[in-house]
Design a protein around this motif. Structure first.
Motif, PDB file in Angstrom:
ATOM      1  N   MET A 292      -1.313   2.492   9.976  1.00  0.00           N
ATOM      2  CA  MET A 292      -1.728   1.101  10.113  1.00  0.00           C
ATOM      3  C   MET A 292      -1.256   0.460  11.418  1.00  0.00           C
ATOM      4  O   MET A 292      -0.152   0.745  11.905  1.00  0.00           O
ATOM      5  CB  MET A 292      -1.175   0.275   8.944  1.00  0.00           C
ATOM      6  CG  MET A 292      -1.553   0.785   7.572  1.00  0.00           C
ATOM      7  SD  MET A 292      -3.298   0.570   7.201  1.00  0.00           S
ATOM      8  CE  MET A 292      -3.406  -1.209   7.102  1.00  0.00           C
ATOM      9  N   TYR A 293      -2.103  -0.413  11.935  1.00  0.00           N
ATOM     10  CA  TYR A 293      -1.739  -1.312  13.028  1.00  0.00           C
ATOM     11  C   TYR A 293      -1.456  -2.675  12.418  1.00  0.00           C
ATOM     12  O   TYR A 293      -2.265  -3.217  11.666  1.00  0.00           O
ATOM     13  CB  TYR A 293      -2.881  -1.403  14.036  1.00  0.00           C
ATOM     14  CG  TYR A 293      -2.788  -2.566  14.990  1.00  0.00           C
ATOM     15  CD1 TYR A 293      -1.843  -2.589  16.011  1.00  0.00           C
ATOM     16  CD2 TYR A 293      -3.665  -3.645  14.877  1.00  0.00           C
ATOM     17  CE1 TYR A 293      -1.764  -3.666  16.890  1.00  0.00           C
ATOM     18  CE2 TYR A 293      -3.600  -4.718  15.757  1.00  0.00           C
ATOM     19  CZ  TYR A 293      -2.648  -4.722  16.757  1.00  0.00           C
ATOM     20  OH  TYR A 293      -2.575  -5.786  17.634  1.00  0.00           O
ATOM     21  N   VAL A 294      -0.284  -3.239  12.748  1.00  0.00           N
ATOM     22  CA  VAL A 294       0.167  -4.503  12.152  1.00  0.00           C
ATOM     23  C   VAL A 294       0.462  -5.505  13.272  1.00  0.00           C
ATOM     24  O   VAL A 294       1.554  -5.487  13.851  1.00  0.00           O
ATOM     25  CB  VAL A 294       1.431  -4.286  11.295  1.00  0.00           C
ATOM     26  CG1 VAL A 294       1.774  -5.547  10.508  1.00  0.00           C
ATOM     27  CG2 VAL A 294       1.268  -3.093  10.363  1.00  0.00           C
TER      28      VAL A 294
ATOM     29  N   ASN B  87       0.834  -1.201   0.000  1.00  0.00           N
ATOM     30  CA  ASN B  87       0.000   0.000   0.000  1.00  0.00           C
ATOM     31  C   ASN B  87       0.871   1.255   0.000  1.00  0.00           C
ATOM     32  O   ASN B  87       1.419   1.629   1.040  1.00  0.00           O
ATOM     33  CB  ASN B  87      -0.924  -0.008   1.222  1.00  0.00           C
ATOM     34  CG  ASN B  87      -1.941   1.127   1.192  1.00  0.00           C
ATOM     35  OD1 ASN B  87      -1.808   2.081   0.431  1.00  0.00           O
ATOM     36  ND2 ASN B  87      -2.946   1.026   2.040  1.00  0.00           N
ATOM     37  N   PRO B  88       0.994   1.925  -1.134  1.00  0.00           N
ATOM     38  CA  PRO B  88       1.855   3.117  -1.222  1.00  0.00           C
ATOM     39  C   PRO B  88       1.326   4.318  -0.461  1.00  0.00           C
ATOM     40  O   PRO B  88       2.026   5.321  -0.328  1.00  0.00           O
ATOM     41  CB  PRO B  88       1.903   3.401  -2.727  1.00  0.00           C
ATOM     42  CG  PRO B  88       0.652   2.806  -3.272  1.00  0.00           C
ATOM     43  CD  PRO B  88       0.400   1.582  -2.457  1.00  0.00           C
ATOM     44  N   LYS B  89       0.090   4.243   0.055  1.00  0.00           N
ATOM     45  CA  LYS B  89      -0.482   5.367   0.792  1.00  0.00           C
ATOM     46  C   LYS B  89      -0.186   5.284   2.292  1.00  0.00           C
ATOM     47  O   LYS B  89      -0.528   6.208   3.040  1.00  0.00           O
ATOM     48  CB  LYS B  89      -1.995   5.431   0.575  1.00  0.00           C
ATOM     49  CG  LYS B  89      -2.387   5.812  -0.838  1.00  0.00           C
ATOM     50  CD  LYS B  89      -3.880   5.943  -0.984  1.00  0.00           C
ATOM     51  CE  LYS B  89      -4.429   7.126  -0.217  1.00  0.00           C
ATOM     52  NZ  LYS B  89      -3.965   8.420  -0.741  1.00  0.00           N
ATOM     53  N   VAL B  90       0.460   4.195   2.742  1.00  0.00           N
ATOM     54  CA  VAL B  90       0.781   4.065   4.166  1.00  0.00           C
ATOM     55  C   VAL B  90       1.993   4.925   4.502  1.00  0.00           C
ATOM     56  O   VAL B  90       3.054   4.794   3.886  1.00  0.00           O
ATOM     57  CB  VAL B  90       1.063   2.593   4.535  1.00  0.00           C
ATOM     58  CG1 VAL B  90       1.553   2.486   5.989  1.00  0.00           C
ATOM     59  CG2 VAL B  90      -0.193   1.761   4.355  1.00  0.00           C
ATOM     60  N   ALA B  91       1.823   5.806   5.481  1.00  0.00           N
ATOM     61  CA  ALA B  91       2.919   6.658   5.944  1.00  0.00           C
ATOM     62  C   ALA B  91       3.513   6.161   7.245  1.00  0.00           C
ATOM     63  O   ALA B  91       4.708   6.327   7.500  1.00  0.00           O
ATOM     64  CB  ALA B  91       2.438   8.093   6.133  1.00  0.00           C
TER      65      ALA B  91
ATOM     66  N   TYR C 203       7.589   1.221  15.957  1.00  0.00           N
ATOM     67  CA  TYR C 203       7.058   2.312  15.148  1.00  0.00           C
ATOM     68  C   TYR C 203       7.851   2.443  13.853  1.00  0.00           C
ATOM     69  O   TYR C 203       9.071   2.317  13.849  1.00  0.00           O
ATOM     70  CB  TYR C 203       7.198   3.604  15.964  1.00  0.00           C
ATOM     71  CG  TYR C 203       6.533   4.822  15.420  1.00  0.00           C
ATOM     72  CD1 TYR C 203       5.162   4.980  15.526  1.00  0.00           C
ATOM     73  CD2 TYR C 203       7.275   5.854  14.855  1.00  0.00           C
ATOM     74  CE1 TYR C 203       4.539   6.130  15.067  1.00  0.00           C
ATOM     75  CE2 TYR C 203       6.669   7.012  14.384  1.00  0.00           C
ATOM     76  CZ  TYR C 203       5.291   7.142  14.499  1.00  0.00           C
ATOM     77  OH  TYR C 203       4.679   8.276  14.047  1.00  0.00           O
ATOM     78  N   SER C 204       7.154   2.699  12.771  1.00  0.00           N
ATOM     79  CA  SER C 204       7.849   2.867  11.492  1.00  0.00           C
ATOM     80  C   SER C 204       7.184   3.957  10.666  1.00  0.00           C
ATOM     81  O   SER C 204       5.994   4.242  10.835  1.00  0.00           O
ATOM     82  CB  SER C 204       7.864   1.549  10.701  1.00  0.00           C
ATOM     83  OG  SER C 204       6.552   1.199  10.288  1.00  0.00           O
ATOM     84  N   LEU C 205       7.960   4.545   9.768  1.00  0.00           N
ATOM     85  CA  LEU C 205       7.459   5.583   8.870  1.00  0.00           C
ATOM     86  C   LEU C 205       8.083   5.419   7.496  1.00  0.00           C
ATOM     87  O   LEU C 205       9.189   4.901   7.358  1.00  0.00           O
ATOM     88  CB  LEU C 205       7.808   6.993   9.370  1.00  0.00           C
ATOM     89  CG  LEU C 205       7.481   7.421  10.767  1.00  0.00           C
ATOM     90  CD1 LEU C 205       8.677   7.192  11.680  1.00  0.00           C
ATOM     91  CD2 LEU C 205       7.084   8.894  10.796  1.00  0.00           C
TER      92      LEU C 205
END
Length: 324
Positions: A211-213, A110-114, A167-169
C-alpha cells in the motif's frame, strides 16, 4: 478488530548530523504506545552520543550492529523489535507527527497488507531552493522523492514500491521470507539497492498486498554531495548491479541478461545524443546508460563464476526498464 503494536526503527551509519532530528520526529509522534529502536550500524562518528542524549525517554532503545550493511541492520532491528508492525525511517529523514498512526491504521484495517509506505518530500540543503538544471524529475526521485497522489492506493507494479526511507512491513511477513536479503541494500559507501522492489515482488506473488499511504508523510534531507553529477552516475551503476542480482534471485540469470543489458545500453546512448541540447534529459539518459554498464559487468561476473547453488530455479519475467 485485533490490536497491533508498532515499532519504529532507524538504521544509521555515520549520519550524526541528521540523526538527532530523525529521532526527535519519532519522539513527537501522536501515537502513544510505540517503541523506537536506533540500530547503530558500525558508526565511527558521534552517533552513540546523539542517541545517548535522548535515552532518558523510555520509548527509545539503542542497539549496536557491527556487521556493516543496511539489510543487516534492518534485520537486527526486526529481531530486536517487539511490535507487530516494523516501520523504518532513514537516519536523514524526518517523519510527520502522524506518521506511525497513519501506517498502523492501514494494517489494522486490512490483515492482507504486508508492506506500506508513505509520501516523501525533499529538504534541500541550505542555500539551495531548487534542483539544478541538469536534474530531471525522474532522477530527483533517486533522492527519495515519492508521491503517488493524495489517495491511498494498492501497489501492483513493483517499480512503484514505497521508498525504503519511509517503509513498513508486517513482522510475520518479514519473518516468513527470512528477513532482508543481505546481498541487496547499501553497504558502507556502495549504493546497492532494490531490496524494497524485491520484497514487493515476493509479497504480491504470495498473495499479500502493498500500500501507498499519503498521510504517512516524511521529508528527506538532500545532502550537498548528492547534488553532484558523479553521485547520480555512481548510484545508477549500483542500481544496475542490484537489478542484475534481483533478476538472478528471481530465476532469470543467464546469457539472455547480456542481451537485455545491451539493448538498454544502446537505447540510453542513443537518447543521450538525441537530447544533447536538453541538459536534464541528456543527463538522465547518460546515467541510465552508465547503469547498464554496471548491470552488464555484474552479468559477466556471474557468467564467469556463477554461485554453487542458484537462488531459484523458477523462471520469472524481469521487470521492465526504459530510458526517458
Amino acid at each position: 478488530m485485533a490490536e497491533l503494536s508498532i515499532s519504529a526503527i532507524i538504521c544509521t551509519h555515520n549520519r550524526d548530523q541528521y540523526l538527532g532530528a530523525a529521532i526527535d520526529s519519532l519522539l513527537a509522534q501522536t501515537l502513544g504506545d510505540i517503541e523506537i529502536i536506533v540500530v547503530d550500524n558500525a558508526s565511527t562518528d558521534m552517533t552513540a552520543e546523539v542517541v545517548q542524549q535522548r535515552l532518558s525517554d523510555p520509548r527509545l532503545r539503542y542497539v549496536y550492529e557491527p556487521v556493516l550493511g543496511l539489510s543487516s541492520a534492518r534485520n537486527t532491528g526486526a529481531k530486536t523489535a517487539k511490535g507487530d508492525i516494523l516501520a523504518y525511517l532513514d537516519d536523514d529523514a524526518v517523519a510527520s507527527n502522524q506518521w506511525l498512526a497513519a501506517l498502523l491504521k492501514i494494517y489494522l484495517n486490512n490483515p492482507k497488507v504486508a508492506i506500506a509506505g508513505g509520501k516523501v518530500t525533499l529538504l534541500w540543503p541550505p542555500g539551495v531552493s531548487q534542483p539544478p538544471l541538469w536534474l530531471s524529475q525522474d532522477l530527483a526521485s533517486g533522492l527519495g522523492a515519492y508521491d503517488l497522489g493524495s489517495q491511498v492506493r494498492y501497489i501492483q507494479n513493483p517499480s512503484l514500491t514505497p521508498r525504503g526511507l519511509n517503509y513498513s512491513l508486517r513482522k510475520t511477513f518479514l519473518d516468513s521470507v527470512g528477513g532482508f536479503d543481505l546481498n541487496l541494500g547499501r553497504v558502507g559507501n556502495n549504493l546497492l539497492s532494490n531490496e524494497e522492489l524485491h520484497m514487493t515482488q515476493v509479497a504480491i506473488k504470495r498473495g499479500w498486498q502493498v500500500m501507498y499511504v499519503p498521510d504517512a508523510l516524511a521529508a528527506h534531507n538532500v545532502a550537498p554531495a548528492r547534488l553532484k553529477p558523479g553521485w547520480f552516475l555512481s548510484r545508477s551503476w549500483w542500481q544496475g548491479v542490484s537489478e542484475c542480482y534481483r533478476e538472478q534471485v528471481s530465476g532469470c540469470a543467464g546469457i539472455s541478461q547480456l542481451r537485455w543489458g545491451g539493448e538498454r545500453l544502446v537505447r540510453g546512448v542513443y537518447k543521450t545524443v538525441k537530447y544533447a541540447n536538453k541538459p536534464a534529459q541528456r543527463f538522465e539518459n547518460l546515467t541510465y546508460a552508465y547503469g547498464q554498464l554496471g548491470y552488464i559487468s555484474s552479468v559477466l561476473r556471474y557468467l564467469v563464476k556463477p554461485p554453487a547453488k542458484p537462488p531459484s530455479t523458477k523462471p520469472n519475467k524481469p521487470a521492465k526498464s526504459s530510458a526517458a
